[in-house]
Design a protein around this motif. Structure first.
Motif, short mmCIF file in Angstrom:
data_model
loop_
_atom_site.label_atom_id
_atom_site.label_comp_id
_atom_site.label_asym_id
_atom_site.label_seq_id
_atom_site.Cartn_x
_atom_site.Cartn_y
_atom_site.Cartn_z
N ILE A 147 2.61 2.24 -4.52
CA ILE A 147 1.23 2.69 -4.65
C ILE A 147 0.34 1.48 -4.92
O ILE A 147 0.68 0.61 -5.75
CB ILE A 147 1.09 3.72 -5.78
CG1 ILE A 147 1.93 4.97 -5.46
CG2 ILE A 147 -0.37 4.10 -6.00
CD1 ILE A 147 1.90 6.00 -6.54
N LEU A 148 -0.80 1.41 -4.22
CA LEU A 148 -1.78 0.35 -4.44
C LEU A 148 -3.03 0.97 -5.08
O LEU A 148 -3.59 1.93 -4.57
CB LEU A 148 -2.15 -0.31 -3.10
CG LEU A 148 -3.28 -1.34 -3.17
CD1 LEU A 148 -2.90 -2.51 -4.06
CD2 LEU A 148 -3.62 -1.84 -1.77
N VAL A 149 -3.43 0.43 -6.25
CA VAL A 149 -4.62 0.89 -6.96
C VAL A 149 -5.73 -0.13 -6.73
O VAL A 149 -5.56 -1.33 -7.04
CB VAL A 149 -4.35 1.06 -8.47
CG1 VAL A 149 -5.62 1.47 -9.19
CG2 VAL A 149 -3.25 2.09 -8.69
N VAL A 150 -6.88 0.32 -6.18
CA VAL A 150 -7.99 -0.57 -5.86
C VAL A 150 -9.21 -0.12 -6.66
O VAL A 150 -9.71 1.00 -6.47
CB VAL A 150 -8.30 -0.55 -4.34
CG1 VAL A 150 -9.35 -1.60 -4.02
CG2 VAL A 150 -7.04 -0.78 -3.53
N ASP A 151 -9.71 -1.00 -7.53
CA ASP A 151 -10.90 -0.68 -8.32
C ASP A 151 -11.45 -1.98 -8.87
O ASP A 151 -10.67 -2.88 -9.27
CB ASP A 151 -10.56 0.30 -9.45
CG ASP A 151 -11.79 1.01 -9.98
OD1 ASP A 151 -11.83 2.24 -9.89
OD2 ASP A 151 -12.73 0.33 -10.46
N ASP A 152 -12.78 -2.11 -8.90
CA ASP A 152 -13.36 -3.33 -9.45
C ASP A 152 -13.44 -3.30 -10.97
O ASP A 152 -13.90 -4.26 -11.58
CB ASP A 152 -14.75 -3.56 -8.84
CG ASP A 152 -15.68 -2.38 -9.05
OD1 ASP A 152 -15.20 -1.33 -9.54
OD2 ASP A 152 -16.88 -2.49 -8.73
N GLU A 153 -13.00 -2.22 -11.61
CA GLU A 153 -12.97 -2.13 -13.06
C GLU A 153 -11.54 -2.41 -13.55
O GLU A 153 -10.63 -1.62 -13.28
CB GLU A 153 -13.40 -0.75 -13.53
CG GLU A 153 -14.84 -0.43 -13.20
CD GLU A 153 -15.25 0.95 -13.72
OE1 GLU A 153 -16.02 1.61 -13.04
OE2 GLU A 153 -14.76 1.32 -14.81
N ASP A 162 2.82 2.91 0.29
CA ASP A 162 2.94 4.27 0.81
C ASP A 162 1.69 5.09 0.55
O ASP A 162 1.43 6.08 1.24
CB ASP A 162 4.15 4.97 0.17
CG ASP A 162 5.44 4.24 0.46
OD1 ASP A 162 6.10 3.83 -0.50
OD2 ASP A 162 5.77 4.07 1.65
N LEU A 163 0.90 4.70 -0.46
CA LEU A 163 -0.31 5.46 -0.81
C LEU A 163 -1.30 4.51 -1.47
O LEU A 163 -0.90 3.58 -2.20
CB LEU A 163 0.06 6.61 -1.76
CG LEU A 163 -1.09 7.51 -2.24
CD1 LEU A 163 -0.61 8.95 -2.36
CD2 LEU A 163 -1.60 7.07 -3.61
N ILE A 164 -2.59 4.73 -1.22
CA ILE A 164 -3.64 3.90 -1.80
C ILE A 164 -4.59 4.78 -2.60
O ILE A 164 -5.06 5.82 -2.11
CB ILE A 164 -4.43 3.15 -0.70
CG1 ILE A 164 -3.49 2.18 0.05
CG2 ILE A 164 -5.60 2.38 -1.30
CD1 ILE A 164 -4.15 1.48 1.21
N ILE A 165 -4.83 4.37 -3.84
CA ILE A 165 -5.85 5.01 -4.69
C ILE A 165 -7.00 4.00 -4.80
O ILE A 165 -6.80 2.88 -5.29
CB ILE A 165 -5.29 5.34 -6.08
CG1 ILE A 165 -4.10 6.30 -5.97
CG2 ILE A 165 -6.36 5.94 -6.96
CD1 ILE A 165 -3.41 6.56 -7.30
N THR A 166 -8.18 4.38 -4.35
CA THR A 166 -9.28 3.41 -4.30
C THR A 166 -10.59 4.00 -4.80
O THR A 166 -10.88 5.19 -4.59
CB THR A 166 -9.46 2.88 -2.86
OG1 THR A 166 -10.56 1.95 -2.85
CG2 THR A 166 -9.72 3.99 -1.86
N ASP A 167 -11.34 3.14 -5.48
CA ASP A 167 -12.71 3.50 -5.85
C ASP A 167 -13.56 3.52 -4.57
O ASP A 167 -13.22 2.87 -3.56
CB ASP A 167 -13.24 2.46 -6.83
CG ASP A 167 -14.52 2.93 -7.50
OD1 ASP A 167 -15.11 2.14 -8.25
OD2 ASP A 167 -14.95 4.09 -7.25
N VAL A 213 -1.09 12.64 -6.21
CA VAL A 213 -0.23 11.55 -5.72
C VAL A 213 1.09 12.11 -5.20
O VAL A 213 1.55 11.79 -4.10
CB VAL A 213 0.01 10.51 -6.83
CG1 VAL A 213 1.13 9.55 -6.43
CG2 VAL A 213 -1.27 9.75 -7.12
N ARG A 214 1.73 12.96 -6.03
CA ARG A 214 3.03 13.51 -5.62
C ARG A 214 2.89 14.37 -4.35
O ARG A 214 3.71 14.27 -3.43
CB ARG A 214 3.63 14.36 -6.75
CG ARG A 214 4.01 13.53 -7.96
CD ARG A 214 4.85 14.34 -8.96
NE ARG A 214 5.14 13.58 -10.14
CZ ARG A 214 6.09 12.66 -10.24
NH1 ARG A 214 6.84 12.40 -9.16
NH2 ARG A 214 6.31 12.00 -11.36
#
Length: 537
Positions: free
Chosen positions: A7-13, A54-59, A120-121
């Motif tokens: 999992i890739l987490v993308v956020d500027d915070e 496999d999955l991206i969580i992004t702001d 996510v799941r």
């Protein structure tokens, strides 16, 4: 997909990235993070697609490349990896655009962590199913091509054999089955088709000259020989449910039919073996399903009879015994008023009256435990609240008091059927009782939710937990009645989920389908109850 998904987490915070990374890693995922969309694009450009997350969580809103641009990049590259948006700006335009561009989910900050983890799941599970479907489609296309090729070969062989070998047309017409010729004198194979090679695991060269009975599992060799001998002596013979023992793998169930034919001036046995493994497997599944259905029906009948008896007993105790006690208490009060003061008599009568009142109170508690009248009169939510309230007056053998939090939603506009209300009440009653008796919890969370197509009853505790696999019967590890919970749920077409591990607490969720949706209202009924711990010397 396993919990090792990337999992890739993308956020500027930074705080958001650190928090989400920690939570997802605790859930068993491999997590990396990035502080902007531009860096993500650079990173992906330098990786093979197989190494992408496999999955991206992004702001959505970021200084350089925003979440929508990142999603468009993935879609333009024909990547179906799921993207989950998180945003501190909950606008309708953002939500509509996220859906239109193909985002899997849209979550608003501050984040509901449980909802995000569930998304996510679910997204990973959907992604896995999509990948599996693509693989299956490829295999199906390949199989179809193989079948077409094989069919073309059979048609060509049929044209060659039609003129001189009419008696063997069935060899071509039944090519989906294993077909063979053998010498009746020694039982040796003289010709086989490709399906015979597939079923036995031997090549044509290996099969030719081999004794036919040797191909069967040992327990079926006598039966196979009897079929072959029957074909020789009677012209034809057949038997069901023999099994080939292939060179590698499990036995393959077949139906075997043999005929005595003349070929090139010789008497030979023509045999057809049809693979019925799938049919046997389906028959076994049907048998097990019918057995389980019978068990559920018996359980439901027993439970229905028991509930009826309990309801009847509770009614008799309430209407007769408790009424008699109340009348007796009144008689004693009148007797105390009418008798002349006499040493000890009035005091003794007062003590007897109080004892009668205590007995009456205990009987009322017993009656509610046997079959709560509030369930019939006011419904499931009120009955569960009443049960939890009664627990506050019963000290338990627990190291500490137990705080119970209750919530219910969706029950404002109607009632469930009596059968479902009774089942859910008993499930909650038993799950709470098990947690208090065996779990040593400090807190319990009891939830009822009437959704659109199902009703959920959930009981979660923070106690010592257990191994569900080792405690599925009523006689193991003191966890009474897990099978009863399962039967109550499955008997109404529902599913029971038990999540527990030693030292991790226990959560039991029962989901039962309903035809009538809940109210859908946002209003939640709540309650808080403290179960005292019994004082020890």
């Amino acid at each position: 997909m396993s919990n090792q998904a990337k999992i890739l987490v993308v956020d500027d915070e930074p705080g958001i990235r650190v928090t989400l990374s920690g939570i997802l890693e605790d859930e068993g995922f491999q997590v990396t993070d990035c502080d902007g969309g531009l860096k993500v694009l650079d990173r992906l450009a330098n990786l093979d697609e197989d190494d992408w997350p496999d999955l991206i969580i992004t702001d959505i809103k970021m200084p350089d490349v925003d979440g929508f641009q990142l999603l468009r990049f993935l879609k333009e590259g024909n990547s179906d990896r799921p993207v989950i948006f998180i945003s501190g700006q909950a606008t309708l335009d953002n939500a509509v655009e996220a859906v239109n561009q193909g985002a899997y989910a849209y979550h608003v900050k501050p984040l509901d962590i449980d909802a995000l983890v569930n998304s996510v799941r679910n997204a990973l599970r959907q992604h896995q199913l999509s990948a599996e479907n693509r693989d299956l489609l490829k295999k199906l296309r390949k199989s179809n091509q193989t079948l077409r090729t094989y069919n073309d070969q059979l048609q060509a062989a049929a044209k060659e054999l039609t003129a001189s070998e009419n008696k063997f047309r069935s060899l071509v017409e039944q090519a989906a089955d294993a077909i063979f010729l053998l010498d009746p004198d020694d039982g040796a194979l003289t010709e086989v088709n490709p399906r015979m090679e597939v079923l036995t695991g031997y090549s044509r060269e290996e099969l030719l000259g081999m004794s036919m009975p040797v191909l069967f599992r040992e327990a079926d060799r006598v039966g196979a020989a009897e079929v072959l001998n029957g074909a020789v002596s009677q012209g034809k013979a057949g038997v069901q449910h023999l099994s080939f023992q292939p060179r590698a793998g499990d036995p393959i169930s077949i139906d075997l039919h043999c005929n005595l034919v003349e070929y090139q001036g010789r008497k030979l046995v023509l045999g057809v073996a049809r693979d019925i493994t799938g049919r046997r497997r389906a028959e076994e599944m049907v048998r097990r399903a019918n057995l389980k259905l019978e068990q559920l029906q018996r359980f439901q009948a027993i439970q229905a009879a028991r509930e009826d008896e309990q309801k009847k007993l509770a009614g008799e105790l309430h209407d007769e015994t408790m009424s008699d006690l109340a009348g007796l208490a009144v008689d004693i009060s009148l007797l105390r008023r009418d008798i002349h003061p006499q040493a000890g008599v009035e005091t003794e009568l007062g003590r007897v009256r109080e004892k009668i009142r205590d007995i009456d109170a205990r009987l009322r508690e017993i009656v509610e435990g046997i079959y709560p009248s509030v369930l019939t009169d006011l419904g499931l939510v009120s009955a569960v609240k009443s049960h939890l309230d009664r627990l506050t007056s019963r000290p338990v053998s627990n190291p500490n008091p137990i705080q119970i939090t209750f919530s219910a939603r969706g029950f404002e506009n109607g009632r469930l059927s009596e059968v479902i209300e009774i089942a859910l009440y008993r499930i909650v009653q038993q799950a709470v009782g098990n947690a208090i008796a065996h779990g040593e919890p400090s807190s319990l969370i009891v939830e009822l939710a009437w959704e659109r197509s199902e009703v959920l009853a959930s009981v979660a505790d923070d106690g010592k937990g257990f191994d569900p696999g080792a405690a599925t019967s009523t006689h193991r590890n003191g966890h009474f009645g897990l099978e009863t919970l399962k039967y109550r749920t499955e008997g109404l077409g529902g599913t029971l989920q038990i999540d527990s591990a030693r030292g991790k607490g226990t959560t039991i969720r029962s989901r039962i389908p309903v035809n009538t949706p809940g109210s859908g209202a946002e209003m939640v009924q709540r309650g808080s109850y403290l179960v005292p711990a019994r004082e020890t010397d």
